[in-house]
Design a protein around this motif. Sequence first.
Motif, short mmCIF file in Angstrom:
data_model
loop_
_atom_site.label_atom_id
_atom_site.label_comp_id
_atom_site.label_asym_id
_atom_site.label_seq_id
_atom_site.Cartn_x
_atom_site.Cartn_y
_atom_site.Cartn_z
N VAL A 23 23.08 95.58 32.88
CA VAL A 23 22.31 95.46 31.63
C VAL A 23 22.73 96.51 30.60
CG1 VAL A 23 20.35 94.42 32.82
CG2 VAL A 23 20.41 96.90 32.49
N PRO B 212 27.05 95.21 26.83
CA PRO B 212 26.58 94.27 25.80
C PRO B 212 26.45 92.83 26.30
CG PRO B 212 28.24 95.75 24.91
CD PRO B 212 28.22 95.98 26.39
N ILE B 213 27.44 92.39 27.08
CA ILE B 213 27.39 91.02 27.60
C ILE B 213 26.28 90.89 28.64
CG2 ILE B 213 28.65 89.29 28.94
CD1 ILE B 213 31.21 90.25 27.60
N ARG C 136 23.61 92.60 28.88
CA ARG C 136 22.31 92.68 28.22
C ARG C 136 21.87 91.33 27.67
NH1 ARG C 136 23.28 97.37 26.43
NH2 ARG C 136 24.22 96.76 24.44
N SER C 137 22.86 90.53 27.26
CA SER C 137 22.56 89.19 26.73
C SER C 137 22.23 88.20 27.84
CB SER C 137 23.76 88.67 25.92
OG SER C 137 24.04 89.51 24.82
N ALA C 138 22.59 88.55 29.07
CA ALA C 138 22.29 87.67 30.21
C ALA C 138 21.61 88.50 31.30
CB ALA C 138 23.57 87.03 30.73
N TRP C 139 20.69 89.38 30.88
CA TRP C 139 20.09 90.35 31.79
C TRP C 139 19.43 89.72 33.00
CZ3 TRP C 139 14.93 89.94 32.77
CH2 TRP C 139 14.17 89.17 31.88
N PRO D 25 32.04 85.44 28.57
CA PRO D 25 30.87 85.43 27.68
C PRO D 25 29.55 85.28 28.42
CG PRO D 25 32.04 83.34 27.57
CD PRO D 25 32.90 84.26 28.37
N ALA D 26 28.48 85.70 27.76
CA ALA D 26 27.15 85.64 28.37
C ALA D 26 26.77 84.23 28.77
CB ALA D 26 26.12 86.22 27.40
N THR D 27 27.24 83.23 28.00
CA THR D 27 26.90 81.84 28.31
C THR D 27 27.42 81.42 29.69
OG1 THR D 27 28.87 81.15 27.08
CG2 THR D 27 26.76 81.09 25.91
N TRP E 52 27.87 83.53 32.28
CA TRP E 52 27.01 84.19 33.26
C TRP E 52 25.72 83.39 33.46
CZ3 TRP E 52 28.43 88.19 36.30
CH2 TRP E 52 29.52 88.97 35.90
N ILE E 53 25.16 82.94 32.35
CA ILE E 53 23.91 82.17 32.42
C ILE E 53 24.12 80.84 33.15
CG2 ILE E 53 22.17 80.97 31.02
CD1 ILE E 53 22.66 83.19 28.89
#
Length: 227
Positions: free
Chosen positions: A113, A116-117, A119-122, A168-170, A172-173
């Motif tokens: 977390v 930056p990335i 944190r967007s997918a914490w 990218p965070a997407t 990870w999600i």
Amino acid sequence: MKSFNKKQLLFGVVFILAGLVLLQIPVTHLVGSGARFTAFDAFGPIAGGFLGSMPGAVSVFLMQIFNFVLHGAHVQDVGTIIRLFPMIFAAAYFGKRTKLNVIVPALAILAFVASPIGRSAWYFSLYWLIPMVCYFYQDKFLLARSLGSTFTAHAVGGALWVYLVPMPATVWIALIPVVAMERLSFAIGISVMYLVVNNVLNYLNEKQLFSYQLPVNQNYVWNFAKN
């Protein structure tokens, strides 16, 4: 410090060779890398159960180093390099219930977390609360021990991955439901692998094929395998 005789060291060498063989059996690839999950992901953690936490962790590291050299893996494949470390912590977790079994995933969450990335997918890192909860049950339930072990590997790998592999965070999600199935499968695989190896070693002890008693956990010896 516990000393090891030649027969115990020989058992460790055989264990390493078995792990090296299982490293050659691919299961699936990691997203964003040429690195692979293999049958070793179900075998590696149990090294801590039979050899002890530290010897098990060292043996797992040696298995992977030998495999790395055997295949001449490219250093530029960051995913392959990262894969050297998670299983070390998984073996240590499986081997013994210690405070590190809580500290390691907690640090992984903080590291994830903090990026930056991440944190967007914490909420992806909430998976790493699992080994912290399993810590309280790992001496009672084999599946809890296995879940804690495989999610510790996932935590260490994830914390390194978010900094070293651009993703990218997407992504990870999107991986959240995939991880649930993947890690449950690994946890079941670890449990089954441990039971099978434990009972094979017990059988060898019962047959007195070796003068050295192989390490066996009698709590997980099947009734039909007992005298």
